[in-house]
Design a protein around this motif. Structure first.
Motif, PDB file in Angstrom:
ATOM      1  N   ASN A  95       0.832  -1.213   0.000  1.00  0.00           N
ATOM      2  CA  ASN A  95       0.000   0.000   0.000  1.00  0.00           C
ATOM      3  C   ASN A  95       0.863   1.258   0.000  1.00  0.00           C
ATOM      4  OD1 ASN A  95      -2.238  -1.643   0.149  1.00  0.00           O
ATOM      5  ND2 ASN A  95      -2.602  -1.307   2.330  1.00  0.00           N
ATOM      6  N   ALA A  96       1.927   1.241   0.814  1.00  0.00           N
ATOM      7  CA  ALA A  96       2.824   2.406   0.884  1.00  0.00           C
ATOM      8  C   ALA A  96       3.512   2.646  -0.458  1.00  0.00           C
ATOM      9  CB  ALA A  96       3.861   2.191   1.982  1.00  0.00           C
ATOM     10  N   SER A  97       3.842   1.587  -1.166  1.00  0.00           N
ATOM     11  CA  SER A  97       4.452   1.733  -2.493  1.00  0.00           C
ATOM     12  C   SER A  97       3.500   2.431  -3.455  1.00  0.00           C
ATOM     13  CB  SER A  97       4.843   0.359  -3.046  1.00  0.00           C
ATOM     14  OG  SER A  97       5.851  -0.245  -2.267  1.00  0.00           O
ATOM     15  N   ILE A  98       2.239   2.002  -3.443  1.00  0.00           N
ATOM     16  CA  ILE A  98       1.249   2.592  -4.351  1.00  0.00           C
ATOM     17  C   ILE A  98       1.053   4.077  -4.051  1.00  0.00           C
ATOM     18  CG2 ILE A  98      -1.178   2.549  -5.045  1.00  0.00           C
ATOM     19  CD1 ILE A  98      -1.134  -0.477  -4.395  1.00  0.00           C
ATOM     20  N   LEU A  99       0.891   4.416  -2.771  1.00  0.00           N
ATOM     21  CA  LEU A  99       0.643   5.815  -2.415  1.00  0.00           C
ATOM     22  C   LEU A  99       1.884   6.680  -2.650  1.00  0.00           C
ATOM     23  CD1 LEU A  99      -1.598   5.563   0.778  1.00  0.00           C
ATOM     24  CD2 LEU A  99      -2.253   5.882  -1.601  1.00  0.00           C
ATOM     25  N   SER A 100       3.070   6.112  -2.484  1.00  0.00           N
ATOM     26  CA  SER A 100       4.292   6.867  -2.795  1.00  0.00           C
ATOM     27  C   SER A 100       4.377   7.156  -4.289  1.00  0.00           C
ATOM     28  CB  SER A 100       5.528   6.093  -2.331  1.00  0.00           C
ATOM     29  OG  SER A 100       5.552   5.951  -0.933  1.00  0.00           O
ATOM     30  N   LEU A 101       4.011   6.173  -5.101  1.00  0.00           N
ATOM     31  CA  LEU A 101       3.978   6.388  -6.554  1.00  0.00           C
ATOM     32  C   LEU A 101       2.961   7.462  -6.929  1.00  0.00           C
ATOM     33  CD1 LEU A 101       4.173   2.713  -7.852  1.00  0.00           C
ATOM     34  CD2 LEU A 101       5.856   4.502  -8.293  1.00  0.00           C
ATOM     35  N   LEU A 102       1.803   7.446  -6.246  1.00  0.00           N
ATOM     36  CA  LEU A 102       0.785   8.461  -6.512  1.00  0.00           C
ATOM     37  C   LEU A 102       1.287   9.853  -6.107  1.00  0.00           C
ATOM     38  CD1 LEU A 102      -2.088   9.179  -7.388  1.00  0.00           C
ATOM     39  CD2 LEU A 102      -2.866   8.611  -5.068  1.00  0.00           C
ATOM     40  N   ALA A 103       1.971   9.931  -4.972  1.00  0.00           N
ATOM     41  CA  ALA A 103       2.531  11.216  -4.533  1.00  0.00           C
ATOM     42  C   ALA A 103       3.566  11.733  -5.530  1.00  0.00           C
ATOM     43  CB  ALA A 103       3.160  11.058  -3.144  1.00  0.00           C
ATOM     44  N   ILE A 104       4.391  10.835  -6.063  1.00  0.00           N
ATOM     45  CA  ILE A 104       5.381  11.226  -7.072  1.00  0.00           C
ATOM     46  C   ILE A 104       4.688  11.781  -8.314  1.00  0.00           C
ATOM     47  CG2 ILE A 104       7.102  10.321  -8.696  1.00  0.00           C
ATOM     48  CD1 ILE A 104       7.935   8.332  -6.476  1.00  0.00           C
ATOM     49  N   ALA A 105       3.628  11.095  -8.773  1.00  0.00           N
ATOM     50  CA  ALA A 105       2.912  11.537  -9.975  1.00  0.00           C
ATOM     51  C   ALA A 105       2.274  12.913  -9.764  1.00  0.00           C
ATOM     52  CB  ALA A 105       1.843  10.509 -10.352  1.00  0.00           C
ATOM     53  N   ILE A 188      -5.546   6.870 -11.997  1.00  0.00           N
ATOM     54  CA  ILE A 188      -5.261   8.293 -11.728  1.00  0.00           C
ATOM     55  C   ILE A 188      -3.844   8.643 -12.179  1.00  0.00           C
ATOM     56  CG2 ILE A 188      -4.926  10.006  -9.901  1.00  0.00           C
ATOM     57  CD1 ILE A 188      -7.169   8.598  -8.354  1.00  0.00           C
ATOM     58  N   MET A 189      -2.884   7.772 -11.854  1.00  0.00           N
ATOM     59  CA  MET A 189      -1.492   8.032 -12.232  1.00  0.00           C
ATOM     60  C   MET A 189      -1.303   8.020 -13.742  1.00  0.00           C
ATOM     61  SD  MET A 189       0.824   6.170  -9.295  1.00  0.00           S
ATOM     62  CE  MET A 189      -0.212   4.760  -8.910  1.00  0.00           C
ATOM     63  N   CYS A 190      -1.986   7.102 -14.431  1.00  0.00           N
ATOM     64  CA  CYS A 190      -1.896   7.080 -15.897  1.00  0.00           C
ATOM     65  C   CYS A 190      -2.424   8.384 -16.487  1.00  0.00           C
ATOM     66  CB  CYS A 190      -2.682   5.896 -16.447  1.00  0.00           C
ATOM     67  SG  CYS A 190      -1.914   4.289 -16.149  1.00  0.00           S
ATOM     68  N   ALA A 191      -3.542   8.875 -15.931  1.00  0.00           N
ATOM     69  CA  ALA A 191      -4.106  10.140 -16.406  1.00  0.00           C
ATOM     70  C   ALA A 191      -3.148  11.304 -16.128  1.00  0.00           C
ATOM     71  CB  ALA A 191      -5.452  10.386 -15.734  1.00  0.00           C
TER      72      ALA A 191
END
Length: 314
Positions: A95-105, A188-191
């Motif tokens: 979960n932390a990996s996914i949210l970190s990727l979202l924060a980066i995007a 969301i990240m793809c968009a």
């Protein structure tokens, strides 16, 4: 039946050996990423803070999640709620990996969308709040089964052979972990990245004076981070798909080797990111070389490497 058991035991051995190798490389590789970020003079770069958060999550995958996955694969006898807690803990760091990727995007999107106001909006305090929110939500999301959404309810004080499927409900894994926690952030990240590339291409095509260097650099960084996102998606989607098959079509039997392969692929993602950074981002490549030369080989650092590492624009 005996032959099947022997074959499964051999398969277990291959799986456990592979997990041990992945755990070692994930821990060392992501420790190197955190070290590189810490040494870098441009640590105030907010994207590097979020990359460090992602690296911490990936390092935890190597230190905790993969060893726990081995314990679960062995079916060790333990209290049902102890088994449930171990399985939940394995979800926290993904979960932390996914949210970190979202924060980066989100960070990169704001960087190219609002370049003049970026430093006003993204303050150090807000970055730390964002990191705290990412990890808090990851912990809460991973521990949801502990509050009742599990199979261990009536057996809380009993012992069982700890297996993931024995305590975790597939509707939680499919609807909450996959659809809500993985698929929605991925879309969301793809968009966001599609919008980032559109903005950058538009600005570069306008030929604005002084914008070429900035947006050219942003394009290179966006490509590298989009690659990290792509690798995350192809690493985790097979395991999520298998969970969907288990839930929606429980009758078909999925071969154990396919399940193990999907698990190993998801865990291998934690090994990939340090390699991508080294290959695609010059700042990390020079930092890696400086760390290896200075702190591991105990040699005097080359002036060129030290200068590139301390240069915020490198």
């Amino acid at each position: 039946m005996p032959n099947s058991s022997l074959a499964l035991s051999g398969l277990d051995g291959i799986y456990i050996g592979s997990e041990c190798l992945l755990a070692l490389f994930a821990t060392l590789g992501n420790a190197l990423v955190v070290w590189a970020v810490r040494l870098n003079a441009a640590f105030q770069n907010t994207t590097l803070c979020f990359i460090a958060s992602l690296a911490l999550a990936d390092a935890a995958m190597g230190l905790l999640v993969m060893p726990l996955a081995v314990v679960v694969s062995l079916g060790t006898a333990m209290p049902s709620y102890g088994c449930l807690f171990m399985c939940c803990l394995m979800l926290v760091f993904s979960n932390a990996s996914i949210l970190s990727l979202l924060a980066i995007a989100i960070d990169r999107y704001l960087r190219v969308k609002l370049p003049t106001r970026y430093k006003i909006i993204i303050t150090e305090r807000r970055v730390w709040w964002a990191l705290g929110l990412c990890w808090s939500l990851s912990l809460l999301g991973g521990l949801v089964p502990m509050f009742g959404w599990n199979k261990a309810g009536s057996r809380s004080s009993s012992f069982l052979r700890c297996r993931f499927m024995s305590v975790m409900r597939m509707d939680y894994m499919v609807y909450f972990c996959f659809f809500l926690w993985t698929l929605v952030p991925l879309l969301i990240m793809c968009a966001l990245y599609a919008n980032i590339f559109y903005i950058i291409r538009t600005k570069l095509s306008q030929g604005l004076r002084g914008a070429g260097t900035f947006y050219g650099r942003e394009l290179r960084i966006a490509k590298s981070l989009a690659l990290v996102l792509f690798l995350f998606a192809i690493s985790w989607l097979p395991l999520c798909t298998i969970n969907c098959v288990f839930y929606f079509h429980p009758e078909p039997q999925i071969p154990p080797y396919l399940i193990y392969l999907a698990i190993l692929l998801s865990h291998a993602n934690s090994v990939m990111n340090p390699i991508v950074y080294a290959y695609k981002i010059k700042k990390f490549r020079t930092s890696y070389l400086l760390i290896v030369r200075t702190y591991i080989l105990c040699k005097k650092p080359e002036p060129a490497l030290a200068e590139q590492t301390t240069d915020p624009e490198s």
